[in-house]
Design a protein around this motif. Structure first.
Motif, short mmCIF file in Angstrom:
data_model
loop_
_atom_site.label_atom_id
_atom_site.label_comp_id
_atom_site.label_asym_id
_atom_site.label_seq_id
_atom_site.Cartn_x
_atom_site.Cartn_y
_atom_site.Cartn_z
N UNK A 1 40.73 48.36 73.84
CA UNK A 1 39.98 49.16 72.87
C UNK A 1 40.57 50.57 72.78
N UNK A 2 40.87 51.17 73.94
CA UNK A 2 41.46 52.52 73.94
C UNK A 2 42.86 52.51 73.33
N UNK A 3 43.63 51.47 73.61
CA UNK A 3 44.99 51.40 73.06
C UNK A 3 44.97 51.21 71.55
N UNK A 4 44.07 50.36 71.06
CA UNK A 4 43.98 50.13 69.62
C UNK A 4 43.54 51.40 68.89
N UNK A 5 42.66 52.18 69.49
CA UNK A 5 42.27 53.44 68.88
C UNK A 5 43.46 54.39 68.81
N UNK A 6 44.31 54.38 69.83
CA UNK A 6 45.51 55.21 69.81
C UNK A 6 46.48 54.73 68.73
N UNK A 7 46.63 53.41 68.60
CA UNK A 7 47.51 52.85 67.56
C UNK A 7 46.98 53.20 66.18
N UNK A 8 45.66 53.13 66.01
CA UNK A 8 45.06 53.44 64.71
C UNK A 8 45.38 54.86 64.28
N UNK B 1 45.19 46.59 62.46
CA UNK B 1 44.61 45.26 62.21
C UNK B 1 45.50 44.16 62.79
N UNK B 2 46.81 44.30 62.67
CA UNK B 2 47.72 43.31 63.25
C UNK B 2 47.59 43.26 64.77
N UNK B 3 47.55 44.42 65.40
CA UNK B 3 47.42 44.47 66.86
C UNK B 3 46.06 43.96 67.30
N UNK B 4 45.03 44.24 66.52
CA UNK B 4 43.69 43.75 66.87
C UNK B 4 43.66 42.23 66.89
N UNK B 5 44.29 41.59 65.91
CA UNK B 5 44.34 40.13 65.87
C UNK B 5 45.13 39.56 67.04
N UNK B 6 46.14 40.29 67.50
CA UNK B 6 46.92 39.81 68.64
C UNK B 6 46.16 39.95 69.95
N UNK C 1 42.92 39.42 70.42
CA UNK C 1 41.79 38.50 70.53
C UNK C 1 42.10 37.29 71.42
N UNK C 2 43.23 36.59 71.27
CA UNK C 2 43.49 35.44 72.16
C UNK C 2 43.54 35.82 73.63
N UNK C 3 44.05 37.00 73.96
CA UNK C 3 44.12 37.41 75.36
C UNK C 3 42.73 37.69 75.90
N UNK C 4 41.89 38.36 75.10
CA UNK C 4 40.53 38.64 75.55
C UNK C 4 39.70 37.37 75.68
N UNK C 5 39.92 36.42 74.80
CA UNK C 5 39.19 35.16 74.92
C UNK C 5 39.51 34.46 76.23
N UNK C 6 40.76 34.52 76.66
CA UNK C 6 41.12 33.93 77.94
C UNK C 6 40.60 34.77 79.11
N UNK C 7 40.76 36.10 79.02
CA UNK C 7 40.40 36.98 80.13
C UNK C 7 38.91 36.98 80.42
N UNK C 8 38.08 36.65 79.41
CA UNK C 8 36.63 36.70 79.58
C UNK C 8 36.01 35.34 79.84
N UNK D 1 50.43 47.33 75.74
CA UNK D 1 49.15 47.99 76.01
C UNK D 1 49.02 48.37 77.48
N UNK D 2 49.44 47.49 78.39
CA UNK D 2 49.33 47.80 79.82
C UNK D 2 50.30 48.90 80.23
N UNK D 3 51.49 48.91 79.65
CA UNK D 3 52.42 50.01 79.94
C UNK D 3 51.87 51.34 79.45
N UNK D 4 51.21 51.31 78.29
CA UNK D 4 50.58 52.53 77.77
C UNK D 4 49.46 52.99 78.70
N UNK D 5 48.68 52.04 79.24
CA UNK D 5 47.51 52.39 80.05
C UNK D 5 47.89 53.05 81.37
N UNK D 6 49.07 52.76 81.89
CA UNK D 6 49.44 53.34 83.18
C UNK D 6 50.29 54.61 83.04
#
Length: 510
Positions: A119-126, A135-140, A142-149, A208-213
């Motif tokens: 969520x924080x990374x997408x806000x930065x991209x926006x 919107x493209x990154x948001x769609x990408x 979703x599959x990772x979050x569906x698995x992670x949750x 996104x993970x590289x950005x977060x660290x």
């Protein structure tokens, strides 16, 4: 003088209420670890106070009166107090008001879920790259979050800093099993997800993970090992560099012979010139230099409407295309070159129109103010400008691609191909015609790193592309022949205005 910390009931001014009266925030002495006063090895005394249920540490450091809010919880406040004492003794303490000005964050990264980091990374991209990329990154994501949750996954990998290589491997395997619908249409038959899109999804997670660290972001510790490595991400399928042409000159000639009047005016320039389809969709009348027989593709509105590489370049066009372009722009001084079919047929209208470049710029400024989506960067401004061109009757990139598919379906019903394949075929034709590599980069709108401007700024581009125009001479003759068959020439070779773009009222836009 009596020390400020020893004054019972000391209070600070926190601001003013609506009528201007001063608001007091009283403080009272308190204790942490059973002590009000804490001594450091360097002789700095720290006094514990409490204000609004929060513990405060007050002390004098480097001859400056300093205070820092610790926490409301006694355990957390005590931990922070010990950290302050260690920093003071080591000489590394930085006051909170000064710390906020530093480029890097010094606090320990909080434990966050993958959802919060995305969520924080997408806000930065926006804010950096615009709504379309967001919107493209948001769609990408979703599959990772569906698995992670998934419940089984959350039990093992609760927070983002817990994920490891095993998580990445299982996530990639789960995404490969996904069934997706074409363009997100639920009613269509689902198909297997493509390997190329899986690569895009994995690459998004890695980025996104590289950005977060990053130290200035501080959502993950610097010691976090990103599990989405190159062997997990995979590689996109590569195009065969010596494959047969998708749209050779012979096929383009067949398509030209099957075009109607509107399609010939719209698609013939794309069959000859190498720029991208989106550059043709955004082409404006002022970009055509009639005397020099050149079309300028590049930045407009001070760079707000730009191409993919932000490079301005001009491409010569042969004499065959001049009547078609004149037909598209007849009696219009400004606006998009290529109009929608519904506008030409008089089926769509608009309340706005523009008769000069200055009027278009003024309407663009008005749309920027009235835009529903927040305009945060140059890419957002480009989207607003392309919306303006559509309101003025211009064709969109999707509508241009649909016209291409209609013609292709008439000639090769079984052949499925994107409009962008025209660019690859024309680039190959430039190579076959022995056009220099630097010139091919220039005429196709690629970045030339300044060297081409120094080498070719004094040369005639019409002369440089003459071998290419000779190579595609059969295609140019087919365009002229189809032009005559459709009855587009009047008496004396003048352009006829019957059923054409020249007969459009300037107030009739889409």
């Amino acid at each position: 003088m009596e020390d400020l910390h020893e004054i019972e009931g000391f209070s600070e001014t926190a601001g003013s209420d609506p009528i201007g009266a001063t608001v007091k925030r009283p403080m009272a002495k308190s204790e942490l670890g059973g002590h009000y006063k804490h001594e450091t090895l360097t002789g700095v005394s720290i006094y514990i106070w409490k204000r609004e249920q929060k513990f405060l540490a007050r002390f004098r450091y480097n001859n400056v009166q300093t205070a820092e809010t610790l926490a409301a919880d006694p355990v957390a406040a005590g931990a922070r107090l010990r950290g302050i004492m260690v920093e003071i003794e080591q000489g590394t303490y930085v006051p909170a008001w000064e710390l906020r000005k530093r480029p890097f964050k010094h606090a320990r990264p909080p434990q966050q879920t993958l959802r919060k980091i995305f969520d924080a990374y997408l806000d930065d991209v926006r804010s950096r790259k615009g709504h379309k990329t967001y919107r493209n990154y948001l769609n990408r994501s979703i599959p990772i979050l569906e698995f992670a949750e998934l419940a089984a996954v959350v039990r093992r990998f609760r927070y983002a800093e817990d994920i490891n290589r095993q998580f990445a491997v299982e996530c990639r395997a789960a995404i490969f099993k996904r069934q997706v619908a074409r363009n997100g249409q639920v009613a269509t038959s689902p198909t297997r997800i493509s390997p190329g899109h899986v690569c895009n999804i994995m690459l998004f997670a890695s980025t996104a993970l590289n950005w977060a660290r990053r130290p200035d972001v501080n959502h993950l510790p610097l010691t976090f090992a990103n599990p989405f490595t190159s062997d997990i991400i995979g590689k996109r399928p590569r195009r065969d560099p010596i494959a047969l042409l998708s749209l050779p000159v012979s096929l383009r000639i067949e398509m030209v012979q099957a075009m109607d009047r509107y399609q010939l005016c719209l698609l013939a320039p794309m069959f000859v010139l190498p720029p991208r389809p989106e550059d043709f969709a955004g082409l404006m009348i002022g970009d055509i230099q009639w005397d020099a027989k050149r079309v300028i593709f590049g930045a407009r509105m001070d760079g707000d409407d730009h191409n993919k590489t932000h490079v301005s370049y001009h491409v010569p066009f042969p004499e065959t295309l001049k009547p078609l372009l004149e037909f598209c722009t007849k009696d219009r001084k400004a606006g998009p070159v290529f109009l929608r079919r519904a506008v030409i047929d008089g089926k769509r209208y608009s309340r706005i129109h523009a008769t000069s470049a200055q009027e278009i710029e003024a309407r663009f400024e008005d749309l920027l103010v009235q835009a529903k989506q927040p305009v945060r960067n140059q890419n957002d401004r480009k989207c607003v400008f392309r919306q303006l061109l559509c309101r003025l009757g211009g064709i969109s990139q999707g509508q241009l691609a649909n016209e291409f598919k209609k013609v292709l379906a008439l000639v090769r019903p079984s052949l499925k191909m994107r409009c962008y394949e025209l660019r690859a075929s024309i680039t190959t034709d430039l190579l076959t015609a022995r056009i220099d590599e630097d010139l091919r980069q220039y005429f196709t709108g690629h970045s030339t790193d300044r060297k081409i401007l120094a080498r070719y700024q004094s040369l005639d581009p019409n002369h440089l592309l003459a071998p290419y125009f000779d190579y595609i001479r059969p295609l140019l003759e087919a365009i002229s022949q189809r032009w005559r068959e459709l009855g587009m020439l009047g008496v004396g070779g003048q352009i006829s205005t019957v059923d054409g773009a020249a007969g459009i009222d300037q107030s009739k836009d889409c």
